[in-house]
Design an enzyme around this catalytic site. Structure first.
Site, PDB file in Angstrom:
ATOM      1  N   ASP A 104      47.634  43.281  32.169  1.00 31.53           N
ATOM      2  CA  ASP A 104      46.798  42.123  31.828  1.00 31.53           C
ATOM      3  C   ASP A 104      45.646  42.468  30.908  1.00 31.53           C
ATOM      4  O   ASP A 104      45.198  41.649  30.119  1.00 31.53           O
ATOM      5  CB  ASP A 104      46.261  41.460  33.103  1.00 31.53           C
ATOM      6  CG  ASP A 104      45.114  42.240  33.717  1.00 31.53           C
ATOM      7  OD1 ASP A 104      45.304  43.433  34.023  1.00 31.53           O
ATOM      8  OD2 ASP A 104      44.034  41.658  33.886  1.00 31.53           O
ATOM      9  N   ASP A 107      43.720  48.033  32.003  1.00 32.32           N
ATOM     10  CA  ASP A 107      44.269  48.874  33.061  1.00 32.32           C
ATOM     11  C   ASP A 107      45.787  48.691  33.122  1.00 32.32           C
ATOM     12  O   ASP A 107      46.388  48.170  32.185  1.00 32.32           O
ATOM     13  CB  ASP A 107      43.605  48.538  34.394  1.00 32.32           C
ATOM     14  CG  ASP A 107      43.688  47.043  34.725  1.00 32.32           C
ATOM     15  OD1 ASP A 107      44.573  46.359  34.151  1.00 32.32           O
ATOM     16  OD2 ASP A 107      42.886  46.554  35.535  1.00 32.32           O
ATOM     17  N   TYR A 255      39.754  40.628  42.058  1.00 30.37           N
ATOM     18  CA  TYR A 255      40.200  40.685  40.662  1.00 30.37           C
ATOM     19  C   TYR A 255      40.475  39.301  40.083  1.00 30.37           C
ATOM     20  O   TYR A 255      39.776  38.859  39.188  1.00 30.37           O
ATOM     21  CB  TYR A 255      41.426  41.621  40.553  1.00 30.37           C
ATOM     22  CG  TYR A 255      41.039  43.035  40.944  1.00 30.37           C
ATOM     23  CD1 TYR A 255      40.405  43.874  40.035  1.00 30.37           C
ATOM     24  CD2 TYR A 255      41.222  43.480  42.245  1.00 30.37           C
ATOM     25  CE1 TYR A 255      39.988  45.145  40.399  1.00 30.37           C
ATOM     26  CE2 TYR A 255      40.805  44.757  42.623  1.00 30.37           C
ATOM     27  CZ  TYR A 255      40.184  45.581  41.696  1.00 30.37           C
ATOM     28  OH  TYR A 255      39.755  46.824  42.059  1.00 30.37           O
ATOM     29  N   GLU A 498      36.509  44.580  27.091  1.00 34.25           N
ATOM     30  CA  GLU A 498      37.874  44.637  27.604  1.00 34.25           C
ATOM     31  C   GLU A 498      38.670  43.419  27.153  1.00 34.25           C
ATOM     32  O   GLU A 498      38.242  42.283  27.357  1.00 34.25           O
ATOM     33  CB  GLU A 498      37.883  44.721  29.129  1.00 34.25           C
ATOM     34  CG  GLU A 498      39.281  44.947  29.697  1.00 34.25           C
ATOM     35  CD  GLU A 498      39.271  45.299  31.179  1.00 34.25           C
ATOM     36  OE1 GLU A 498      40.271  45.880  31.652  1.00 34.25           O
ATOM     37  OE2 GLU A 498      38.271  44.992  31.859  1.00 34.25           O
TER      38      GLU A 498
END
Length: 525
Positions: A104, A107, A255, A498
């Site tokens: 996604d 990571d 998350y 990110e």
């Protein structure tokens, strides 16, 4: 004689003045009427894709590549030189092949909830703007990326009431800094089922399957039918076993915590209605479930967690182009009016314009992943603009002030241009586009040389390195600026640096809509 001559001259001049005044007044009235008519007259219906706008075409080609950067599994025709095969054993403990799909963000967890949403938004972009993607040779690429996700989602749904929603342990994954190709830690599976339901993730996956079934309907009917079968089963499971996956599986709250499942149920039913034409799905969104979950009259932001604004625009499509008995539905008009409220909030000069903006005009809602909201909002704005143009809807009323489709498009362009470099930092937040873009993107694979040999822990030397990433995460749309429009280009700054695949789906949709002039809306089927 002299006096009579002067009298005749005076009379002549008087007639000239009268005639001139009359003519001037007539011209004034005509111009005024024409102006008034122009304001209420709809703009011409767009035609097929026209001349290419180079900067958006170039940016689209860049943005599309991030899906390749994020692919897991056995890579086919790999176009990213520093990526290789990874996660090949995912799913084996359940005797499933879950090797495909996409990571996604920076990571290596496969989070099913945002991955499915990525597929749904990408499908929508293809359905609306596939002709424009094709104009710049990006349609096949988009469809290939979509299928990489839907292949995974099909395998993640092995039976009617079981859906695997996550591969990997986020805590263990986040304690490592390594390339996905080098992962050795365990990859546990997480599922929702009748014992531990997860309405929002099952419904979002149903929406992804239903929308993708439309994408592949004309090119692979068997695959399209398979997707639709899964979509129907997943929607039934989501609806009958109502429970938030954040309640059933508390660990997901760290998350992708869900704030509710009503929006996903409406979103999924709306896509199933478009994919099947079955009245029961229409009745679902316009009946009691609409009253319970739609929050009519309360505009919201479109995001991976809240699908209401997207649902309102998608159902406005039915209002604009559906049959009379359908488009006249009172509940459907509630969706459209709420979609209009969303649009009015976005238009910067509207009386109801949101104050959630930077000084330069960027929509700004959250310091985490700030660019999600302006790009998602812009995608919806262009869609609504094109719906208005194609349906010959001249204007949109915002608390008494009128706005035209071109105003919505102008807003969307302002947000796209900000992302591409027209901002105080003079930086492109789309990695790989332009000469100045983030060099320290928070992304494991991009930060480690492809020939490096590292394990879970010793890879942190690359995260802590002061050198720019050795690999370009081409196409990544980073989190974006703070409210004061600053950006700290640091690998440790995951808040701003990110990227995510769902941001990529939004920017691909937005750029596809801007590649040429406004696009005529066509039937999904």
């Amino acid at each position: 004689m002299g006096e009579r001559k002067r009298s005749k001259e005076w009379c002549g001049w008087f007639l000239v003045v009268i005639v001139g005044a009359t003519l001037a007044f007539s011209i004034f009235v005509l111009v005024k009427k024409k102006a008034g008519h122009s304001d209420s007259e709809a703009a011409p219906v767009p035609g097929p894709p026209g001349a290419i706008t180079k900067k958006y075409a170039d940016a689209l080609k860049v943005a599309m590549q991030f899906f390749d950067v994020q692919k897991a599994g056995k890579l086919v025709n790999n176009k990213i030189s520093w990526r290789g095969d990874s996660a090949l054993k995912d799913g084996r403990e359940a005797k499933l092949d879950l090797s495909k799909g996409m990571y996604d963000a920076g990571d290596h967890i496969k989070f099913g909830f945002p991955m499915a949403f990525t597929a749904t938004v990408l499908s929508w972009a293809i359905l609306e703007y596939g002709d424009q993607m094709e104009k710049v040779n990006q349609l096949d690429t988009a469809q290939g990326s979509l299928k990489w996700i839907t292949d995974y989602l099909i395998n993640a749904h092995p039976s009617e009431n079981v859906l695997y929603i996550q591969v990997g342990d986020p805590e263990k994954d986040h304690s490592c800094w390594e390339r996905p190709e080098d992962m050795t830690e365990g990859r546990p599976l997480t599922q929702v089922n009748t014992t531990t339901p997860g309405t929002e993730v099952a419904a979002e996956t149903a929406a992804a399957m239903a929308s993708a079934s439309l994408v592949f309907k004309s090119t692979d009917s068997a695959y399209s039918s398979l997707l639709l079968k899964h979509a129907k089963q997943l929607f039934t499971f989501a609806d009958k076993q109502r429970e938030s996956y954040s309640v059933s599986i508390p660990d997901v709250q760290n998350y992708y915590n869900s704030t509710g499942y009503g929006d996903e149920l409406l979103w999924a039913a709306s896509w199933l209605y478009h994919a099947t034409g079955v009245q029961s799905y229409f009745d679902y969104v316009t009946g009691q479930n609409g009253k319970a979950f739609a929050k009519w009259g309360s505009p919201t932001w479109f995001s991976w967690d809240n699908k209401l604004a997207g649902t309102q625009v998608l159902l406005s499509r039915v209002s604009f182009f559906g049959s009379k008995d359908t488009s006249n539905s009172e509940s459907l008009q509630h969706y459209r009016k709420t979609a209009e409220a969303v649009m009015c909030g976005l238009l910067p000069t509207s009386p109801t314009a949101t104050s959630s903006r930077t000084d330069s005009g960027l929509i700004w809602v959250s310091e985490w992943n700030a660019l999600q909201h302006p790009v998602a909002s812009s995608f919806l704005a262009v869609l609504y603009s094109d719906y208005m143009l194609t349906s010959r809807t001249a204007k949109l009323s915002c608390d008494g002030d009128s706005y035209r489709p071109s105003d919505l498009r102008k807003f969307a362009i302002s947000q796209a241009d900000y992302v591409l470099g027209n901002n105080p930092q003079k930086m492109s937040y789309l990695v790989g586009y332009g000469d100045n873009y983030p060099q320290y993107v928070h992304h494991r694979g991009a930060s480690i040389p492809a020939d490096a040999t590292t394990g879970c822990k010793d890879g942190f030397q690359w995260m802590d390195s002061t050198e720019p990433n050795p690999n370009v995460a081409v196409g990544a749309l980073v989190g974006g600026p703070f409210l004061n429009e600053t950006y700290i280009d640091s690998r440790n700054n995951s808040m701003q640096g990110e990227p995510t695949t769902y941001n990529s789906a939004f920017i691909v949709g937005l750029l596809s809509s801007l590649v040429t002039t406004s696009s005529v809306v066509q039937s999904f089927t």
